[in-house]
Design a protein around this motif. Structure first.
Motif, PDB file in Angstrom:
ATOM      1  N   VAL A 174       3.050  40.355   2.517  1.00 20.73           N
ATOM      2  CA  VAL A 174       2.756  41.778   2.336  1.00 20.73           C
ATOM      3  C   VAL A 174       1.482  42.090   3.113  1.00 20.73           C
ATOM      4  O   VAL A 174       0.433  41.493   2.862  1.00 20.73           O
ATOM      5  CB  VAL A 174       2.562  42.149   0.852  1.00 20.73           C
ATOM      6  CG1 VAL A 174       2.450  43.662   0.706  1.00 20.73           C
ATOM      7  CG2 VAL A 174       3.705  41.604  -0.003  1.00 20.73           C
ATOM      8  N   ASN A 175       1.552  43.034   4.039  1.00 18.25           N
ATOM      9  CA  ASN A 175       0.402  43.370   4.889  1.00 18.25           C
ATOM     10  C   ASN A 175      -0.556  44.335   4.210  1.00 18.25           C
ATOM     11  O   ASN A 175      -0.256  44.926   3.169  1.00 18.25           O
ATOM     12  CB  ASN A 175       0.883  43.965   6.207  1.00 18.25           C
ATOM     13  CG  ASN A 175       1.583  45.301   6.016  1.00 18.25           C
ATOM     14  OD1 ASN A 175       2.771  45.336   5.688  1.00 18.25           O
ATOM     15  ND2 ASN A 175       0.877  46.404   6.212  1.00 18.25           N
ATOM     16  N   GLY A 176      -1.718  44.532   4.835  1.00 17.84           N
ATOM     17  CA  GLY A 176      -2.736  45.432   4.313  1.00 17.84           C
ATOM     18  C   GLY A 176      -2.649  46.827   4.873  1.00 17.84           C
ATOM     19  O   GLY A 176      -1.700  47.194   5.574  1.00 17.84           O
ATOM     20  N   HIS A 217      -2.279  40.203   2.372  1.00 14.81           N
ATOM     21  CA  HIS A 217      -3.529  40.487   3.080  1.00 14.81           C
ATOM     22  C   HIS A 217      -4.064  41.856   2.692  1.00 14.81           C
ATOM     23  O   HIS A 217      -3.311  42.820   2.612  1.00 14.81           O
ATOM     24  CB  HIS A 217      -3.291  40.438   4.602  1.00 14.81           C
ATOM     25  CG  HIS A 217      -4.478  40.852   5.408  1.00 14.81           C
ATOM     26  ND1 HIS A 217      -4.442  41.892   6.307  1.00 14.81           N
ATOM     27  CD2 HIS A 217      -5.753  40.375   5.435  1.00 14.81           C
ATOM     28  CE1 HIS A 217      -5.636  42.022   6.869  1.00 14.81           C
ATOM     29  NE2 HIS A 217      -6.439  41.123   6.359  1.00 14.81           N
ATOM     30  N   SER A 218      -5.372  41.933   2.420  1.00 15.36           N
ATOM     31  CA  SER A 218      -6.061  43.185   2.185  1.00 15.36           C
ATOM     32  C   SER A 218      -5.375  43.991   1.071  1.00 15.36           C
ATOM     33  O   SER A 218      -5.173  43.483  -0.031  1.00 15.36           O
ATOM     34  CB  SER A 218      -6.132  43.971   3.502  1.00 15.36           C
ATOM     35  OG  SER A 218      -6.968  45.089   3.407  1.00 15.36           O
ATOM     36  N   GLN A 219      -4.989  45.246   1.343  1.00 19.84           N
ATOM     37  CA  GLN A 219      -4.335  46.061   0.324  1.00 19.84           C
ATOM     38  C   GLN A 219      -3.044  45.427  -0.177  1.00 19.84           C
ATOM     39  O   GLN A 219      -2.593  45.697  -1.292  1.00 19.84           O
ATOM     40  CB  GLN A 219      -4.032  47.464   0.872  1.00 19.84           C
ATOM     41  CG  GLN A 219      -3.475  48.432  -0.175  1.00 19.84           C
ATOM     42  CD  GLN A 219      -2.868  49.678   0.439  1.00 19.84           C
ATOM     43  OE1 GLN A 219      -2.720  49.763   1.665  1.00 19.84           O
ATOM     44  NE2 GLN A 219      -2.515  50.640  -0.374  1.00 19.84           N
ATOM     45  N   PHE A 235      -5.650  36.916   1.151  1.00 19.85           N
ATOM     46  CA  PHE A 235      -6.514  36.961   2.333  1.00 19.85           C
ATOM     47  C   PHE A 235      -7.240  38.305   2.343  1.00 19.85           C
ATOM     48  O   PHE A 235      -6.609  39.353   2.336  1.00 19.85           O
ATOM     49  CB  PHE A 235      -5.693  36.798   3.613  1.00 19.85           C
ATOM     50  CG  PHE A 235      -4.950  35.489   3.694  1.00 19.85           C
ATOM     51  CD1 PHE A 235      -5.533  34.380   4.300  1.00 19.85           C
ATOM     52  CD2 PHE A 235      -3.684  35.353   3.142  1.00 19.85           C
ATOM     53  CE1 PHE A 235      -4.860  33.171   4.362  1.00 19.85           C
ATOM     54  CE2 PHE A 235      -2.996  34.149   3.194  1.00 19.85           C
ATOM     55  CZ  PHE A 235      -3.595  33.050   3.812  1.00 19.85           C
ATOM     56  N   GLY A 236      -8.579  38.256   2.320  1.00 15.16           N
ATOM     57  CA  GLY A 236      -9.362  39.485   2.334  1.00 15.16           C
ATOM     58  C   GLY A 236      -8.994  40.415   1.203  1.00 15.16           C
ATOM     59  O   GLY A 236      -8.798  41.612   1.402  1.00 15.16           O
ATOM     60  N   SER A 237      -8.946  39.886  -0.019  1.00 14.03           N
ATOM     61  CA  SER A 237      -8.423  40.643  -1.152  1.00 14.03           C
ATOM     62  C   SER A 237      -9.454  41.560  -1.801  1.00 14.03           C
ATOM     63  O   SER A 237     -10.564  41.122  -2.116  1.00 14.03           O
ATOM     64  CB  SER A 237      -7.898  39.676  -2.220  1.00 14.03           C
ATOM     65  OG  SER A 237      -7.537  40.382  -3.400  1.00 14.03           O
ATOM     66  N   PRO A 238      -9.077  42.830  -2.061  1.00 18.59           N
ATOM     67  CA  PRO A 238      -9.922  43.717  -2.853  1.00 18.59           C
ATOM     68  C   PRO A 238      -9.500  43.736  -4.329  1.00 18.59           C
ATOM     69  O   PRO A 238     -10.075  44.477  -5.124  1.00 18.59           O
ATOM     70  CB  PRO A 238      -9.655  45.086  -2.214  1.00 18.59           C
ATOM     71  CG  PRO A 238      -8.210  45.005  -1.827  1.00 18.59           C
ATOM     72  CD  PRO A 238      -7.962  43.557  -1.426  1.00 18.59           C
TER      73      PRO A 238
END
Length: 345
Positions: free
Chosen positions: A34-36, A152-154, A183-186
């Motif tokens: 799943v992309n950001g 990743h991300s969002q 990866f780069g998780s908020p």
């Protein structure tokens, strides 16, 4: 297959053209990606193919569509707020917030007697099509529940909400043991019971949004990178740091046995193995020979032969690491095994 997605929540299968003929390609072990935010369909496809090459598996991409900076940012904030209070209210169990949502479901079912829990949760996730698609992919009969997820991300917020939905629909234990690679998780909140590995650049501002400081995440500095392809490019360093305690160039402890076990689990994926040992050789030279010995000792002769056939240069690298400095008896025996396979190849 390998198409650029256009619709929000589109599900597409990707196999990197470069990995198809590799000895480590395993078509029966897919992962989900799943992309950001701010990713175009082409960005999503490139990331999914890079992940396929890195892991040697098919990738089922769930597209989190780019809608422009402000709309993506608003959706990211909405995703973060949607279930975080429930996810973090009882960090070690899912029981309490499941009971809350179940009570709400029963009220709604009283109005619509045919409403299933799955349909109710699917409706709850309507504000994000990617979360709906991922939930449907996991929760459907014969679906992909249990498949490793890379987000990743969002995409972490999408994944967290979808997995929370699975727990609401299927009960406590439904997500127990599922592997999630962040990866780069908020995302601050996650349902309990996951096997989650968190990767973040030390100065990635997005990762600061999870509001936690911990020693379990794999961190890499010293740059403010965030893109998923950056993570793929530095995969070896992130893997090594997963088994290392320390920071700012200093290592307090390296779990050599655990890292060797991880390497042994990679089979003949010498592309990934060489990234790990390249990092060890460059930055952790004093640990590299011990990890090489422990790794070789975990391999059968047949596995060593397969590695030799796949990539003799990798075998030579292991020998070089073990021959550096004072050669111990364990190193001599491990080197002898590797060389005997070379002679008989």
């Amino acid at each position: 297959m390998d198409m650029v997605p256009s619709g929000d929540g589109a599900v597409t299968k990707y196999i990197s053209p470069e990995v198809r003929n590799k000895s480590w390609f395993n078509p029966g072990k897919p992962v989900i990606f799943v992309n950001g935010m701010l990713n175009s369909g082409d960005d999503h496809m490139k990331s999914a193919n890079a992940l396929s090459l890195m892991l040697g598996v098919p990738v089922i991409g769930v597209y989190n569509k780019k809608d422009g900076f402000w709309r993506d940012l608003f959706q990211c904030i909405s995703d973060k707020a949607q279930m975080t209070s429930m996810q973090t209210s009882n960090i070690h169990t899912n029981d309490q917030w499941i009971k809350t949502y179940d009570a709400l479901y029963q009220i709604e079912k009283g109005k619509r007697p045919g409403l299933t829990k799955e349909a109710y949760v699917y409706e709850l996730l309507a504000s994000n099509k990617a979360a709906q698609s991922l939930f449907a992919l996991l929760a459907a009969p014969g679906g992909m529940l249990g498949t490793p997820i890379y987000c990743h991300s969002q995409g972490n917020l999408v994944t967290s909400n979808a997995l929370t939905g699975v727990t609401m629909a299927k009960g406590v234990g439904a997500v127990q043991g599922i592997e999630v690679n962040s990866f780069g998780s908020p995302a601050r909140g996650w349902p309990a019971g996951l096997r989650r590995v968190n990767n973040a650049y030390t100065f990635d501002p997005v990762s600061f949004l999870d509001l936690r400081m911990d020693w379990s995440s794999s961190k890499v500095g010293f740059k403010a990178a965030h893109g998923f392809l950056n993570y793929v490019d530095q995969d070896g360093e992130f893997i090594v740091n997963r088994f290392r305690t320390g920071g700012w160039g200093m290592t307090v402890n390296m779990d050599e046995a655990a890292l060797a076990k991880f390497c042994a689990s990679q089979g003949t994926n010498t592309r990934r193995l060489r990234a790990v040992f390249d990092r060890l050789e460059k930055a952790h030279w004093s640990d590299s020979d011990d990890i090489a010995v422990a790794y070789v000792n975990l391999l059968t002769d047949a596995q060593i032969a397969a590695l030799q056939q796949t990539d003799p240069t990798f075998i030579a690298q292991l020998i070089r690491l073990m021959q550096a400095g004072i050669e111990t008896g364990d190193e001599t025996r491990a080197i002898s095994r590797l060389k005997s396979v070379q002679v008989g190849a």
